[in-house]
Design an enzyme around this catalytic site. Structure first.
Site, mmCIF file in Angstrom:
data_model
loop_
_atom_site.group_PDB
_atom_site.id
_atom_site.type_symbol
_atom_site.label_atom_id
_atom_site.label_comp_id
_atom_site.label_asym_id
_atom_site.label_seq_id
_atom_site.Cartn_x
_atom_site.Cartn_y
_atom_site.Cartn_z
ATOM 1 N N GLY A 165 0.905 -1.281 0.023
ATOM 2 C CA GLY A 165 0.004 0.068 0.051
ATOM 3 C C GLY A 165 0.811 1.164 0.027
ATOM 4 N N ARG A 166 0.158 2.393 0.520
ATOM 5 C CA ARG A 166 1.019 3.400 0.524
ATOM 6 C C ARG A 166 2.343 3.522 1.322
ATOM 7 N NH1 ARG A 166 -4.705 5.832 1.685
ATOM 8 N NH2 ARG A 166 -4.511 3.912 2.812
ATOM 9 N N ARG A 247 1.346 -3.735 12.193
ATOM 10 C CA ARG A 247 0.480 -4.359 13.433
ATOM 11 C C ARG A 247 1.143 -5.395 13.936
ATOM 12 N NH1 ARG A 247 -1.153 0.128 13.599
ATOM 13 N NH2 ARG A 247 -3.101 0.840 13.573
ATOM 14 N N GLU A 276 0.133 -5.326 22.590
ATOM 15 C CA GLU A 276 0.396 -3.943 22.881
ATOM 16 C C GLU A 276 -0.450 -3.548 24.335
ATOM 17 O OE1 GLU A 276 1.436 -2.487 18.787
ATOM 18 O OE2 GLU A 276 0.737 -0.795 20.104
ATOM 19 N N HIS A 294 5.578 1.786 19.322
ATOM 20 C CA HIS A 294 4.589 2.477 18.412
ATOM 21 C C HIS A 294 4.498 3.967 17.980
ATOM 22 C CE1 HIS A 294 0.292 1.079 16.588
ATOM 23 N NE2 HIS A 294 0.925 1.750 15.875
ATOM 24 N N ILE A 295 5.745 4.218 17.430
ATOM 25 C CA ILE A 295 5.911 5.674 17.150
ATOM 26 C C ILE A 295 6.075 5.937 15.576
ATOM 27 C CG2 ILE A 295 6.726 6.108 19.418
ATOM 28 C CD1 ILE A 295 9.746 5.916 17.996
HETATM 29 C C1 GLV Z 1 -0.741 3.852 13.852
HETATM 30 O O1 GLV Z 1 -0.405 2.563 13.718
HETATM 31 C C2 GLV Z 1 -1.893 4.018 12.805
HETATM 32 O O2 GLV Z 1 -2.609 3.158 12.173
HETATM 33 O O3 GLV Z 1 -1.822 5.282 12.401
HETATM 34 C C1 GLV Z 2 -1.626 2.614 4.793
HETATM 35 O O1 GLV Z 2 -1.688 3.770 4.695
HETATM 36 C C2 GLV Z 2 -1.236 1.888 3.821
HETATM 37 O O2 GLV Z 2 -1.624 1.708 2.491
HETATM 38 O O3 GLV Z 2 0.124 1.039 3.625
#
Ligand code: GLV
Ligand code: GLV
Length: 349
Positions: A165-166, A247, A276, A294-295
């Site tokens: 994805g993005r 995740r 988490e 998770h930053i």
């Molecule tokens: C961070 O993990 C988000 O999903 O924005």
């Molecule tokens: C999340 O924004 C993705 O498309 O990877």
């Protein structure tokens, strides 16, 4: 029509709060301490009393929460990932759900890259060593790590990206800067991958076997839960690294601890965890891990942009208008949403 009320479970950046307040809505923050979770009872109570919920990825927004208030107009989450929200229940109840995509793509790819470099070159351990006063002399074998660029061997390293994805694509661009050979796997993006001259499609097995760095960028779904477990970790090269800024539950964390302990792979860098904020037993004691809390999107401008988007989404939910970043757009075509809207418009009178 009264301005309505918005319940924000835990603080978001002020750029969002300003927009929310500017909309004239009444704002209530459930848990003011950003370091503490909101209690379940406080969450349910907040939802019952509000028209719109602004929530965080750390909260479980299940059917009970969504159903707690028949007049709830929408849920705006301060994140791109929404695996913590029961979208099926939201659709059935007629509740639009929105997220904050796009603006955090670069920041998350940057953090992924920082983790990759940090684990390959032992940066956290080298920092500790230096500040603790152990730096006595330049030493040819001190913190010998792995080459990320072609380096001394001239061999282009292989970066395997699962989830294109993005964010996966932004990580691929960073890999190009390091002259890497890029493999990608994403069943939903096969055409994009095949059409992209800078990456090569690979089945999971081939990607795991060939990559020097495997980086995960898939959403958490029933299909991706434990996508990386014992067989996958055993398929990786002993010199390879695993990076996860997506995740936690995509990786079987117990299996990962064993893989790291028994040197099936060289190391792992994680920003997310299966349970988490808890870590799998033994994970924190391992020498070949780099762990972050998770930053991924935690860069100033990015979190501010996310706050503005979450506010715009929330205000749209409040007015019964399509939210700019709705994730379940189909909800607007359903009867559940229309009858819900009719009910609150009647109540607003
Ligand atoms: C961070 O993990 C988000 O999903 O924005
Ligand atoms: C999340 O924004 C993705 O498309 O990877």
């Amino acid at each position: 029509m009264p301005a309505g009320s918005i319940f924000v479970t835990r603080p978001i950046l002020e750029e969002g709060i300003e927009l929310l307040c500017g909309s004239g809505a009444t704002l209530r923050v459930g848990q003011a301490d950003g370091n503490a979770p909101i209690e379940r009872a406080a969450l349910l109570d907040g939802v019952r009393q509000a028209d719109v919920l602004v929530s965080h990825l750390s909260e479980t927004i299940d059917r009970e929460v969504l159903g707690a208030n028949p007049a709830l107009r929408g849920v705006a989450t301060y994140a791109v990932g929404y695996n913590n929200i029961d979208i099926k229940a939201a659709n059935e109840l007629g509740i639009p759900v929105s997220n904050t995509p796009d603006v955090l793509t670069d920041a998350t790819a940057d953090l992924t890259w920082a983790l990759l470099l940090a684990v390959a070159r032992h940066i956290p351990a080298a920092h500790r060593f230096t500040v603790e006063g152990h730096f006595a002399i330049w030493n040819p074998v001190l913190f010998l790590g792995a080459d990320v660029g072609p380096g001394g061997s001239g061999r282009r390293k292989v970066l395997g990206i699962i989830g294109f994805g993005r964010i996966g694509q932004a990580v691929a661009r960073r890999g190009q800067g390091f002259e890497m050979e890029i493999l990608a796997h994403d069943p939903s993006k096969r055409e994009e991958i095949t059409a992209n001259p800078d990456v090569a499609w690979a089945e999971i097995d081939e990607l795991l076997e060939r990559s020097d760095f495997v980086s995960l960028h898939a959403p958490l779904t029933e299909k991706t839960r434990h996508l990386i477990g014992t067989p996958e970790l055993q398929a990786m090269k002993p010199s390879a690294y695993l990076i996860n800024a997506a995740r936690g539950p995509i990786v079987d964390e117990k299996a990962l601890v064993r893989a790291l302990r028994e040197d099936w792979i060289a190391g792992a860098a994680l920003d997310v965890y299966e349970n988490e904020p808890q870590l799998a037993p033994g994970l924190a004691e391992l020498p070949n891990v780099v762990l972050a809390p998770h930053i991924g999107s935690a860069a100033r401008e990015t979190r501010a942009a996310m706050a503005r988007i979450v506010a715009r989404n929330a205000i749209a939910h409040l007015h019964g208008e399509p939210a700019p970043e709705v994730v379940n757009a189909e909800v607007y075509a359903g009867t559940a949403w229309r009858s819900r809207r009719k009910a609150w418009q009647g109540a607003d009178g």
